[in-house]
Scaffold this active site. Sequence first.
Site, PDB file in Angstrom:
ATOM      1  N   GLY A 188       0.819  -1.201   0.000  1.00  0.00           N
ATOM      2  CA  GLY A 188       0.000   0.000   0.000  1.00  0.00           C
ATOM      3  C   GLY A 188       0.852   1.248   0.000  1.00  0.00           C
ATOM      4  N   ASN A 189       0.403   2.283   0.707  1.00  0.00           N
ATOM      5  CA  ASN A 189       1.121   3.556   0.695  1.00  0.00           C
ATOM      6  C   ASN A 189       1.964   3.737   1.949  1.00  0.00           C
ATOM      7  OD1 ASN A 189      -0.497   5.068   2.804  1.00  0.00           O
ATOM      8  ND2 ASN A 189      -2.137   4.650   1.345  1.00  0.00           N
ATOM      9  N   VAL A 192       0.172   4.603   5.522  1.00  0.00           N
ATOM     10  CA  VAL A 192      -0.354   3.434   6.239  1.00  0.00           C
ATOM     11  C   VAL A 192       0.796   2.515   6.639  1.00  0.00           C
ATOM     12  CG1 VAL A 192      -1.882   1.418   6.090  1.00  0.00           C
ATOM     13  CG2 VAL A 192      -2.568   3.589   5.048  1.00  0.00           C
ATOM     14  N   GLY A 193       1.843   2.456   5.814  1.00  0.00           N
ATOM     15  CA  GLY A 193       3.008   1.634   6.141  1.00  0.00           C
ATOM     16  C   GLY A 193       3.604   1.999   7.491  1.00  0.00           C
ATOM     17  N   GLU A 210       5.635  -3.166   1.047  1.00  0.00           N
ATOM     18  CA  GLU A 210       5.703  -2.906  -0.397  1.00  0.00           C
ATOM     19  C   GLU A 210       4.923  -1.624  -0.655  1.00  0.00           C
ATOM     20  OE1 GLU A 210       7.516  -4.462  -2.521  1.00  0.00           O
ATOM     21  OE2 GLU A 210       8.177  -6.057  -1.168  1.00  0.00           O
ATOM     22  N   CYS A 244       1.825   0.678  -8.785  1.00  0.00           N
ATOM     23  CA  CYS A 244       2.826   1.243  -7.865  1.00  0.00           C
ATOM     24  C   CYS A 244       4.164   1.507  -8.542  1.00  0.00           C
ATOM     25  CB  CYS A 244       3.018   0.316  -6.661  1.00  0.00           C
ATOM     26  SG  CYS A 244       3.592  -1.343  -7.084  1.00  0.00           S
TER      27      CYS A 244
END
Length: 489
Positions: A188-189, A192-193, A210, A244
């Site tokens: 994700g982004n 949020v990571g 990732e 991505c």
Amino acid sequence: MSREQQAVARARKAFETGRSKCLEHRIRQLKNLQRLFIEKQSVISDAVKKDLNKSEVGTQLYETLGLEGEISLAIKKLKEWAAPRPVEKNLMTISDTVYIKPEPLGVVLIIGAWNYPWAVTIQPLIGAIAAGNAAVVKPSEVCVHTSKVMEDLLPLYIDNELYPVVTGGVSETQELLRQRFDHIFYTGNSMVGKLIMEAAAKHLTPVTLELGGKSPCYIDKDCDISIACRRVAWGKYTNCGQTCIAPDYILCEPSVQDRVIEEVKKSIKEFYTDNPKTCPDYGRIINQRHFKRIMNMLEDSDIAAGGDNDESDCYIAPTVLRDVKPEAKVMQEEIFGPLLPILPVNSLGEAIKFINKGEKPLALYVFSSDDKVIKRMTDETSSGGLLANDCLVHYSVSSLPFGGVGNSGMGCYHGKFSFDQLSHLRGCLIKQLKMEGVNSMRYPPHTLKKLGWARFFILNNVDVGWVGRMALLAVLAVVAAVVLQKYLL
């Protein structure tokens, strides 16, 4: 006990039975997963069509084909990957058994993304199964139809105790993150990571992140610009730019900007016709929130091509922006949509300097016929992956690690890298209660003579065959019995 807690507890209990460690069980689960993609392809494609407007052929090409290849590779190579791995020895351990033993981590949490909902959710699951783990699968709630299909289909094909599917939104994900896992794999982004890392830190749980970022694309003025732009257009507008590793923006010299625009426009027409809105191979933005986010990026940029949009249909045409400034809105975050900004730069050096001012991207693209240009871009920048003269296709090479660096992520996967990422590589040394004379150098009282012998034995690595080992063991036996006794005691 919440639904999420129950799923984790069941997975933990199933893992503790030991059945996931059996290679035959792993291979059987992988074959069943492979069968799912053969038998339920139309169901999978229908759901992805509803979520992202991907065609059935597009779903197979960009979602399930790669998964089938990963599964086949894992089945073929699993015994080799899972076998003990001999390592080089030093003279102190020449008679010992020294190896690395891959072993399962335990229960893995896999949090998938919505842009390629099957590819980025199931690929880590393949690695988790191959490595002998249990795994809780959390598909993205943004892909409503695909999430439901995944919840319905996976338990029909693979062990639903070892590999439960948990659906839901933010609250369900937060509840999952309160549980203890042995590894968390998130796609994700970066925002949020960071939350994932924070939650994992409470249990010292390792993570694979990732993420993404603004992946630059440098086009050298002396390359075949027509071919370069065709490949860039494909990489950018596939999945409506929601990839991505899509090229986020183009860097090129001012003298070729007009040519780049024209060639990209030609490719858009070739791929998606004069009216991409009616083209079955052109997707849609996932929802209206992202539609508005992307449209806001256009406010201070000059549109050279495209720009058509329809909020009710979440449609944004393939769009090219010219003479974009570094401070423009479109350059402040990852675009994740079908906008292609062009930033003029005066030289390769200026392009490299601009790239290095930003966060390290997930991918970096360079188009040039000059090996020196490619080498300089490779040597003077850092990114998760680098691809010269094409876009996206490095993702399909299972022998390459796929992952980010810095702000674009940590850890990697694909092929054997997935297996290793989700395994504990346990160092093992098995000795015998013999040849104690060799050990005299390590026991007190410590002397300079003992230190000298220790340096000789420890700092000399050996890599010899069976015959050489036998001969060396004989020599060591003599050394242990005679020389060490004489000089060390």
